[in-house]
Scaffold this motif. Structure first.
Motif, mmCIF file in Angstrom:
data_model
loop_
_atom_site.group_PDB
_atom_site.id
_atom_site.type_symbol
_atom_site.label_atom_id
_atom_site.label_comp_id
_atom_site.label_asym_id
_atom_site.label_seq_id
_atom_site.Cartn_x
_atom_site.Cartn_y
_atom_site.Cartn_z
ATOM 1 N N ALA A 1 -8.218 -23.921 -26.266
ATOM 2 C CA ALA A 1 -6.970 -24.521 -26.746
ATOM 3 C C ALA A 1 -6.572 -23.941 -28.093
ATOM 4 N N ARG A 2 -7.548 -23.818 -28.975
ATOM 5 C CA ARG A 2 -7.232 -23.273 -30.296
ATOM 6 C C ARG A 2 -6.769 -21.818 -30.183
ATOM 7 N N ALA A 3 -7.416 -21.053 -29.310
ATOM 8 C CA ALA A 3 -7.027 -19.651 -29.123
ATOM 9 C C ALA A 3 -5.596 -19.539 -28.614
ATOM 10 N N ALA A 4 -5.142 -20.557 -27.866
ATOM 11 C CA ALA A 4 -3.787 -20.551 -27.315
ATOM 12 C C ALA A 4 -2.774 -21.195 -28.260
ATOM 13 N N GLY A 5 -3.232 -21.625 -29.438
ATOM 14 C CA GLY A 5 -2.326 -22.190 -30.427
ATOM 15 C C GLY A 5 -2.006 -23.658 -30.243
ATOM 16 N N MET A 6 -2.766 -24.354 -29.419
ATOM 17 C CA MET A 6 -2.532 -25.789 -29.207
ATOM 18 C C MET A 6 -3.259 -26.607 -30.285
ATOM 19 N N PRO A 7 -2.679 -27.714 -30.751
ATOM 20 C CA PRO A 7 -3.393 -28.602 -31.661
ATOM 21 C C PRO A 7 -4.630 -29.177 -30.964
ATOM 22 N N THR A 8 -5.717 -29.295 -31.694
ATOM 23 C CA THR A 8 -6.961 -29.797 -31.120
ATOM 24 C C THR A 8 -7.510 -30.953 -31.936
ATOM 25 N N ALA A 9 -8.285 -31.816 -31.259
ATOM 26 C CA ALA A 9 -8.948 -32.934 -31.934
ATOM 27 C C ALA A 9 -10.291 -33.170 -31.276
ATOM 28 N N LEU A 10 -11.204 -33.775 -32.028
ATOM 29 C CA LEU A 10 -12.520 -34.139 -31.511
ATOM 30 C C LEU A 10 -12.834 -35.557 -31.925
ATOM 31 N N ILE A 11 -13.232 -36.383 -30.954
ATOM 32 C CA ILE A 11 -13.689 -37.744 -31.236
ATOM 33 C C ILE A 11 -15.177 -37.782 -30.934
ATOM 34 N N SER A 12 -15.984 -37.982 -31.977
ATOM 35 C CA SER A 12 -17.429 -37.886 -31.836
ATOM 36 C C SER A 12 -18.124 -38.975 -32.635
ATOM 37 N N ALA A 13 -19.342 -39.334 -32.212
ATOM 38 C CA ALA A 13 -20.158 -40.301 -32.943
ATOM 39 C C ALA A 13 -21.175 -39.588 -33.825
ATOM 40 N N ASN A 14 -20.964 -38.324 -34.091
ATOM 41 C CA ASN A 14 -21.859 -37.543 -34.939
ATOM 42 C C ASN A 14 -21.072 -37.016 -36.132
ATOM 43 N N PRO A 15 -21.298 -37.551 -37.339
ATOM 44 C CA PRO A 15 -20.563 -37.080 -38.515
ATOM 45 C C PRO A 15 -20.785 -35.599 -38.812
ATOM 46 N N GLN A 16 -21.849 -35.016 -38.258
ATOM 47 C CA GLN A 16 -22.119 -33.591 -38.443
ATOM 48 C C GLN A 16 -21.882 -32.821 -37.137
ATOM 49 N N ALA A 17 -20.901 -33.241 -36.375
ATOM 50 C CA ALA A 17 -20.655 -32.673 -35.050
ATOM 51 C C ALA A 17 -20.539 -31.152 -35.094
ATOM 52 N N GLU A 18 -21.282 -30.496 -34.230
ATOM 53 C CA GLU A 18 -21.287 -29.042 -34.145
ATOM 54 C C GLU A 18 -19.914 -28.485 -33.785
ATOM 55 N N LEU A 19 -19.160 -29.245 -32.994
ATOM 56 C CA LEU A 19 -17.864 -28.761 -32.517
ATOM 57 C C LEU A 19 -16.718 -29.066 -33.476
ATOM 58 N N ALA A 20 -16.988 -29.772 -34.571
ATOM 59 C CA ALA A 20 -15.923 -30.177 -35.497
ATOM 60 C C ALA A 20 -15.085 -29.005 -36.003
#
Length: 324
Positions: free
Chosen positions: A167-186
């Motif tokens: 999504a990011r490569a295509a220029g779309m806005p992205t979000a992540l909802i996670s229960a890990n404050p140090q999320a690897e995908l953040a």
């Protein structure tokens, strides 16, 4: 830039050492199995009571994402939820419930579960571990102008990582909802919403506090999104689909609550309006004929840019009042 994990079909030793609050032991429940039923329930609910505060702490980030989603939907785009396991099932639950409540459809908000629809009831082994599957889904089903929101309790689910990266490569806005404050995908999310809920009562069981936190976040996100799009009048669901007797009764009751008119009067106006709740509401509030209410509403369609009255109801009533 951080990259999502590669597909894994065998044990990756790095996962064993990777810190995540969802995998830590909770000191409040180390003797959980030694308690009686009341003791277990007290521990579980005591931990659950901390979840709302953790979500509230991220209110600013949630609100910012609301505005991004509203802008996208208003321009004809779609908000996509993506997740695996519990996270994905919660995403599906939130998306499908927007239809009867706000008359939303999949062109506005839709959800994608790793492993497909069948994974909602039966776990699809390995589905969450495919980075390629997440990326392929985005390339095939998302388009410029859409928003991609990944849900991953651990913050490292490869399926979600692949989707966010594509999504990011295509220029779309992205979000992540996670229960890990140090999320690897953040780093792959323009809008990371990282919920510090701490360890689970049952170690690693993210259907518990992490799941509750994600559900609360989705509740706030999608509800605020739909209200900003003009689907309510105050806190009343004026776009609810009256598909059964309960919802028909709720619609009449809502018109009574909004207008102060009798149930009989509200029901009669709703019938005259052909079941169109917005038309009936404006007619009741303005004391106008149904035909006049319908005509003026065409001048004030739903519009998120109309601050203070996105539904157009107040503006329509004011226009009718000005004519009388």
């Amino acid at each position: 830039m951080s990259h999502p994990p590669r597909d894994r079909t065998t044990l990756d030793a790095s996962l064993v050492d990777l810190a995540s609050p969802t995998e830590e032991r909770n000191p409040a429940s180390t003797e959980l199995d030694a308690l009686d039923a009341r003791g277990m329930v007290d521990v579980i609910l005591g931990e659950d009571a901390t979840v709302a505060g953790a979500v509230q702490a991220r209110a600013g980030e949630i609100a910012a994402l609301v505005e991004v989603c509203v802008q996208a939907i208003s321009a004809g785009g779609t908000v996509h939820y993506l997740g695996a396991g519990t996270s994905g099932r919660l995403a599906v639950l939130d998306a499908v419930e927007l239809a009867p409540t706000f008359d939303a459809d999949a062109s506005m908000v839709t959800a994608h579960l790793a492993g497909g629809h069948g994974a909602f009831l039966t776990a699809v082994e390995g589905a969450e571990d495919s980075t390629a599957a997440g990326a392929e889904l985005v390339r095939e089903q998302c388009r410029p102008g859409d928003v991609v929101i990944g849900l991953a309790a651990s913050g490292r689910t490869p399926f979600v990582g692949g989707a966010l990266e594509a999504a990011r490569a295509a220029g779309m806005p992205t979000a992540l909802i996670s229960a890990n404050p140090q999320a690897e995908l953040a780093p792959l999310a323009d809008h990371p919403i990282l919920l510090a809920v701490g360890p689970e009562v049952v170690t690693g069981s993210t259907r518990m506090k992490a799941g509750t936190a994600q559900k609360l976040t989705l509740n706030a996100l999608s509800t605020a999104m739909m209200v900003r799009l003009g689907t309510t009048f105050g806190n009343l669901m004026i776009d609810v689909r009256p598909t059964n007797a309960k919802l028909v009764a709720r619609t009449v009751r809502m018109l009574v609550q909004a207008s102060g008119q009798s149930p009989q009067r509200a029901a009669a106006v709703l019938e005259a309006a052909g079941g169109e709740v917005r038309v009936a509401l404006v007619a009741l509030l303005a004391g106008a004929e149904v035909e006049a209410a319908a005509a003026v509403l065409e001048q004030f369609p739903r519009d998120a840019r109309r601050v203070g009255d996105p539904a157009g109801i107040r503006s329509a009533v004011a226009a009718l009042d000005a004519r009388s």
